[in-house]
Design an enzyme around this catalytic site. Structure first.
Site, short mmCIF file in Angstrom:
data_model
loop_
_atom_site.label_atom_id
_atom_site.label_comp_id
_atom_site.label_asym_id
_atom_site.label_seq_id
_atom_site.Cartn_x
_atom_site.Cartn_y
_atom_site.Cartn_z
CE LYS A 93 3.75 6.16 -0.31
NZ LYS A 93 3.67 5.11 -1.27
CG ASN A 137 -3.32 -0.51 0.55
OD1 ASN A 137 -2.44 -0.21 -0.26
ND2 ASN A 137 -3.07 -1.19 1.65
CD GLU A 148 -0.13 -1.40 3.90
OE1 GLU A 148 0.64 -0.92 3.04
OE2 GLU A 148 -0.99 -2.24 3.65
CD GLU A 155 -1.66 4.71 -6.74
OE1 GLU A 155 -2.09 5.05 -5.62
OE2 GLU A 155 -1.63 3.51 -7.11
NE ARG A 161 3.37 2.55 3.03
CZ ARG A 161 4.63 2.52 2.71
NH1 ARG A 161 5.56 2.51 3.67
NH2 ARG A 161 5.03 2.52 1.46
NE ARG A 183 23.76 -11.58 5.64
CZ ARG A 183 24.94 -12.18 5.58
NH1 ARG A 183 26.03 -11.47 5.40
NH2 ARG A 183 25.03 -13.48 5.70
CG HIS A 221 -4.60 0.10 -4.04
ND1 HIS A 221 -4.97 1.42 -4.07
CD2 HIS A 221 -3.33 0.06 -4.54
CE1 HIS A 221 -3.98 2.15 -4.55
NE2 HIS A 221 -2.96 1.35 -4.85
CG HIS A 243 -4.13 -4.95 -5.99
ND1 HIS A 243 -3.54 -5.02 -4.76
CD2 HIS A 243 -3.38 -4.08 -6.70
CE1 HIS A 243 -2.49 -4.21 -4.72
NE2 HIS A 243 -2.37 -3.63 -5.89
CG HIS A 249 -1.29 -0.23 -9.74
ND1 HIS A 249 -1.80 -1.23 -8.95
CD2 HIS A 249 -1.08 0.83 -8.91
CE1 HIS A 249 -1.89 -0.80 -7.70
NE2 HIS A 249 -1.45 0.44 -7.65
CE LYS A 274 3.33 -0.74 1.31
NZ LYS A 274 1.90 -0.76 0.93
N1 GLY Z 1 1.36 2.50 -2.54
C1 GLY Z 1 0.88 2.35 -1.22
C2 GLY Z 1 1.95 2.49 -0.19
O1 GLY Z 1 3.07 2.89 -0.48
O2 GLY Z 1 1.70 2.15 0.95
#
Ligand code: GLY
Length: 361
Positions: free
Chosen positions: A229, A247, A239, A187, A243, A123, A250, A254, A266, A145
């Protein structure tokens, strides 16, 4: 050496990010986190493990830490539940308990899957990111993330789970293959395009030194990206709003990545995807053709991806709609109204997307 501290929504410090030029600061960092009596598991892929596993493991063992190493085959194909399961087995075999710590030494795949294993094993146990690719230094190691791909779906299973610290040795970039470095630059320039026109100018003016991997310039660049960031994820960790601006590029990116069966990286797909999003912004009248040209010129000057293989229309649009960022039938698109200023729009039509894709074929 540079240091940043990421805070939670209540402004309490969550974790430190250290930007260094060697791995020597890892030991003091671990001491500051009070993990001296704990077992450490160094997780890396076959390539990064061969390059840096012995060096990092040796530094830690010399300092008296008890370290075991887990390695998996390099590549996106390993970013799945099966590798996570093997890591769980390894941790159980080495009697890891809730106080022990995982160290993710590597790029985005290693960070994402180690973070997810850390979030779920017993956990939740602590993990420390030691990103070695440009993309993971400026993007994936920050903001919590974590996750893995599931069947054909990228990052479909995961958790928001924060690292206990992030340790960046900028000199690890010296062994990063040029293609991976440029993918990471996708990025980097994204941060400039969505948030900071001054950073765009910095990237334009220092191209030669950055591509030549000048240590000082790389440190300054990574630091500026981290500041952007960090500010975004502090304001919107899960997000719910801002946030999503990260993207940018993206949605198309994607879809291209998936249709290339992940043969394109990517960051390469994001690079071309940003051009498509800039094109939609021009079609909408929010971005000037001049700014869109500057975006293309910067990507071209760095030798980044500006073209993708021609997709089949219906298949391409259907992949865009299945992307995680689509909300029902609406695709949440990040657009620009200037270099340095992005906004979210959920009214972008299939026709607009398809017209914009023509600009990157
Ligand atoms: N790579 C996009 C984010 O971390 O939200």
């Amino acid at each position: 050496m540079k240091e940043l501290i990421v805070h939670d929504a209540g402004n309490a410090p969550l974790y430190r990010i250290l930007l260094e030029e060697t791995f020597d600061g890892l030991v003091p960092l671990l001491h500051s986190l009070d993990v001296s009596e704990r077992k450490l598991c160094l997780v890396s892929d076959s390539i990064v493990g061969a390059l840096y596993g012995n060096e990092v493991g040796g530094i830690l063992e010399k300092a008296g830490f008890s370290v075991v190493s887990f390695s998996f085959p390099a590549g996106e194909a390993s970013k799945n539940l099966s590798t996570v399961e093997q890591l769980y087995d390894f941790l159980i075999a080495h009697s890891f308990d809730r106080n022990d710590v995982l160290l993710a030494l590597g790029g985005g795949v290693t960070g994402d899957l180690t973070g997810f294993a850390a979030a779920t094993y017993l956990r939740g146990i602590r993990f420390i990111g030691i990103p070695t690719s440009l993309l993971s230094m400026v993007d994936s190691s920050i903001g919590g993330k974590t996750g893995v791909d599931f069947k054909a779906y990228k990052n479909m299973v995961g958790a928001f789970y924060q690292p206990s610290a992030v340790y960046i040795n900028v000199n690890a970039l010296k062994t990063l293959p040029p293609r991976e470095f440029l993918a990471g630059m996708g990025e980097v320039v994204k941060h400039a395009f969505i948030r900071d026109a001054g950073y765009y100018t910095f990237l334009k003016e220092n191209r030669e030194e950055i591509l030549g991997k000048n240590e000082e310039l790389l440190c300054s660049m990574i630091y500026q990206s981290l500041c952007i960031k960090k500010a975004v994820v502090e304001r919107d960790p899960k997000e719910k709003g801002e946030r999503a601006l990260l993207n940018f590029g993206h949605t198309v990116g994607h879809a291209v990545e998936k249709l290339s069966d992940f043969s394109l990286l990517h960051g390469e797909c994001v690079s071309a995807g940003m051009l498509a999003a800039a094109e939609i912004s021009v079609l909408r009248g929010t971005l000037s053709a001049e700014d869109s040209r500057k975006i293309r010129d910067l990507l071209t000057a760095y030798g980044m991806q500006t073209k993708v293989p021609a997709p089949e229309r219906d298949e391409f649009l259907s992949v865009c709609h299945r992307d995680k960022k689509a909300d029902g039938s609406r695709i949440k698109f990040v657009l620009l109204d200037a270099i340095g200023n992005a906004f979210l729009d959920s009214e972008v039509s299939d026709e607009e997307i398809w017209t914009a894709v023509q600009a990157i074929l």
